[in-house]
Design an enzyme around this catalytic site. Structure first.
Site, short mmCIF file in Angstrom:
data_model
loop_
_atom_site.label_atom_id
_atom_site.label_comp_id
_atom_site.label_asym_id
_atom_site.label_seq_id
_atom_site.Cartn_x
_atom_site.Cartn_y
_atom_site.Cartn_z
N HIS A 246 0.91 -1.23 -0.02
CA HIS A 246 -0.05 0.01 -0.16
C HIS A 246 0.89 1.18 0.02
CE1 HIS A 246 -3.16 2.80 1.22
NE2 HIS A 246 -3.81 1.84 0.49
N GLU A 301 -7.86 -5.48 0.00
CA GLU A 301 -8.28 -6.32 -1.09
C GLU A 301 -8.26 -7.74 -0.87
OE1 GLU A 301 -9.81 -4.54 -2.87
OE2 GLU A 301 -8.84 -3.33 -4.37
N1 ACO Z 1 4.10 -7.78 -4.57
C1 ACO Z 1 5.25 -7.64 -4.96
N2 ACO Z 1 6.17 -6.57 -4.85
C2 ACO Z 1 5.31 -5.62 -4.57
C3 ACO Z 1 4.05 -5.54 -4.27
C4 ACO Z 1 3.29 -6.59 -4.25
N3 ACO Z 1 2.09 -6.63 -4.01
N4 ACO Z 1 3.89 -4.23 -3.83
C5 ACO Z 1 4.95 -3.27 -4.11
N5 ACO Z 1 5.79 -4.22 -4.29
C6 ACO Z 1 7.33 -3.74 -4.63
C7 ACO Z 1 7.52 -3.15 -5.97
O1 ACO Z 1 7.86 -4.09 -6.92
C8 ACO Z 1 8.58 -2.34 -5.63
O2 ACO Z 1 9.82 -2.86 -5.46
P1 ACO Z 1 11.42 -2.25 -5.98
O3 ACO Z 1 11.61 -1.12 -5.12
O4 ACO Z 1 12.24 -3.59 -5.94
O5 ACO Z 1 10.94 -2.03 -7.49
C9 ACO Z 1 8.54 -1.71 -4.39
O6 ACO Z 1 7.65 -2.57 -3.45
C10 ACO Z 1 7.73 -0.37 -4.11
O7 ACO Z 1 6.44 -0.55 -4.94
P2 ACO Z 1 5.77 0.95 -5.42
O8 ACO Z 1 4.82 0.37 -6.76
O9 ACO Z 1 6.80 2.16 -5.54
O10 ACO Z 1 4.87 1.09 -4.14
P3 ACO Z 1 3.47 1.83 -4.41
O11 ACO Z 1 3.46 2.60 -2.93
O12 ACO Z 1 3.27 2.76 -5.40
O13 ACO Z 1 2.56 0.73 -4.37
C11 ACO Z 1 0.69 -0.47 -4.85
C12 ACO Z 1 1.48 0.59 -3.63
C13 ACO Z 1 0.52 -0.12 -6.17
C14 ACO Z 1 -0.52 -0.99 -3.98
C15 ACO Z 1 1.34 -1.99 -4.61
O14 ACO Z 1 1.74 -2.20 -3.45
C16 ACO Z 1 0.73 -2.96 -5.46
O15 ACO Z 1 1.03 -2.89 -6.68
N6 ACO Z 1 0.15 -3.80 -4.96
C17 ACO Z 1 -0.58 -5.13 -5.61
C18 ACO Z 1 -1.97 -4.23 -5.96
C19 ACO Z 1 -2.91 -4.27 -5.18
O16 ACO Z 1 -3.03 -5.06 -4.04
N7 ACO Z 1 -3.65 -3.18 -5.24
C20 ACO Z 1 -4.80 -2.88 -4.06
C21 ACO Z 1 -4.28 -1.97 -3.46
S1 ACO Z 1 -5.41 -1.16 -2.03
C22 ACO Z 1 -6.45 -0.10 -2.85
O17 ACO Z 1 -5.95 0.49 -3.67
C23 ACO Z 1 -7.88 -0.23 -2.51
#
Ligand code: ACO
Length: 359
Positions: A246, A301
């Site tokens: 998140h 989620e």
């Molecule tokens: N699985 C694996 N790796 C992840 C995940 C995940 N679920 N979430 C983040 N990471 C990793 C990224 O690959 C990144 O790694 P890196 O630095 O080695 O490249 C690091 O963590 C940071 O990721 P960002 O995308 O910069 O973080 P952000 O804060 O933008 O992400 C997000 C938030 C988009 C929700 C992300 O965690 C994600 O894609 N989760 C999976 C989708 C999901 O569950 N969405 C629902 C969110 S809740 C809602 O909106 C209601």
């Protein structure tokens, strides 16, 4: 410049606070755990709309007005043609909602709250070759949604679980869809336009589109004993684990536990819940190991998927059900933006080529 506007403050709000370090969500002065499971949909609307509509009725009258709004929007279901039925439920919902007139008043807001509640069951039934069921204005909102889906009068336990879900997701600070709704509201385009912007942003898998893929993941893993290998292979491929991570929460999303409590109150979910908890534990262990510098925790989620599955919503409608709840927040934020905010108009830094100087 901040990538993804991370840590940028773009609004002041009285609606909700997300404390990502403490894992706390406050909705209009109430901790989430004090209202989710204790408040129904109409009461949550009353709480969030208070002060934003001058003619807001009392709880009972608001529930009745919502019932009438469900009946009013049902006429739009006739526009559900073959093309729309063949699209994803979220796209069909967006098209039907776009038929509603724009406006800034309470009547427009009530129609927008009623629309996903009425259109989603109609879309599901149409995809199954069944005729839509007309709303029953006298029923509480959540109970009527479940009846319009199944054709049967559903138990109060199921309705209470759906209410708990809709209240849990009704607002969540300046998330992507709420920001989109506020940007559109700031242009004075109207509440329907603002809600459509919110719905379009919610649709993406990084926001409200994740819970369907959570079910795919649970079904593909199949057995808790296979979880570690499956999850490791997914990360090797570069996939993200849906339902984890998140932007704001660095500890557990409090909504995950609110939803888990609601699932526990439903009959016959114990086996599925225990399996999901085993997959969750495996995922958290792998994420800790692979991403030691980023605290990736379970988000809303993951348990949304289990709760909506237990209520017999098809996975491809989970985003539509999310929209049923989040429309409360989009509307309240839109009104707050109109009341106090300027046109939202940030700046960009130009990094393209400059015109050639005349010789
Ligand atoms: N699985 C694996 N790796 C992840 C995940 C995940 N679920 N979430 C983040 N990471 C990793 C990224 O690959 C990144 O790694 P890196 O630095 O080695 O490249 C690091 O963590 C940071 O990721 P960002 O995308 O910069 O973080 P952000 O804060 O933008 O992400 C997000 C938030 C988009 C929700 C992300 O965690 C994600 O894609 N989760 C999976 C989708 C999901 O569950 N969405 C629902 C969110 S809740 C809602 O909106 C209601």
């Amino acid at each position: 410049m901040s990538d993804g506007l991370e840590n940028v403050v773009a609004a002041q709000t009285v609606l909700s606070e997300v404390d990502g370090a403490a894992g706390r969500l406050i909705l209009r002065g109430h901790a989430l755990e004090d209202i989710a499971g204790h408040t129904d949909f109409a009461q949550a609307v009353r709480l969030m709309f208070d002060g934003f509509f001058p003619d807001l009725p009392s709880d009972a009258d608001l529930a009745a007005a919502l019932g009438l709004a469900r009946v009013e929007v049902f006429g739009e279901v006739a526009a559900l043609d073959k093309t729309l039925v063949s699209r994803s439920p979220t796209e069909a919902l967006r098209a039907l909602m776009a038929r509603l007139a724009d406006g800034d008043d309470l009547a427009t807001a009530l129609r927008l709250l009623a629309a996903p509640a009425v259109f989603t069951p109609a879309i599901v039934r149409a995809q199954r070759g069944l005729a839509p069921l007309a709303p029953d204005a006298a029923l509480p909102h959540a109970q009527d949604i479940l009846r319009m889906m199944s054709g049967k009068t559903t138990g109060t336990k199921q309705a209470a679980a759906l209410d708990a879900y809709l209240v849990t997701v009704c607002d969540h600070g300046l998330n992507a869809s709420t920001f989109a709704a506020r940007v559109v509201a700031s242009t004075r385009a109207g509440l329907t336009s603002a809600v459509l912007a919110g719905l379009s942003a919610l649709k993406g898998p990084l926001h409200g589109g994740a819970p369907g893929p959570v079910i795919d993941m649970l079904d593909e893993i199949g057995d808790a004993a296979h979880a570690k290998a499956w999850l490791e292979a997914a990360l090797e491929r570069g996939d993200r684990l849906m339902g984890f991570g998140h932007r704001i929460y660095r500890v557990r999303d409090p909504r995950a536990d609110a939803l888990k409590r609601a699932i526990r109150k439903l009959d016959a979910t114990a086996g599925r819940l225990a399996y999901a908890e085993a997959v969750e534990a495996a995922a958290l262990a792998i994420l800790r190991e692979r991403k030691p510098n980023r605290s990736l925790q379970t988000n809303v989620e993951f348990y949304t998927a289990l709760l909506l599955e237990a209520l017999a919503f098809p996975p491809d409608t989970f985003t539509c059900v999310f929209a049923m709840g989040r429309t409360i927040g989009w509307l309240a934020h839109a009104r707050e933006q109109i009341a106090g905010g300027k046109l939202v108009r940030p700046q960009s830094i130009y990094i393209g080529p400059m015109p050639k100087q005349a010789a």
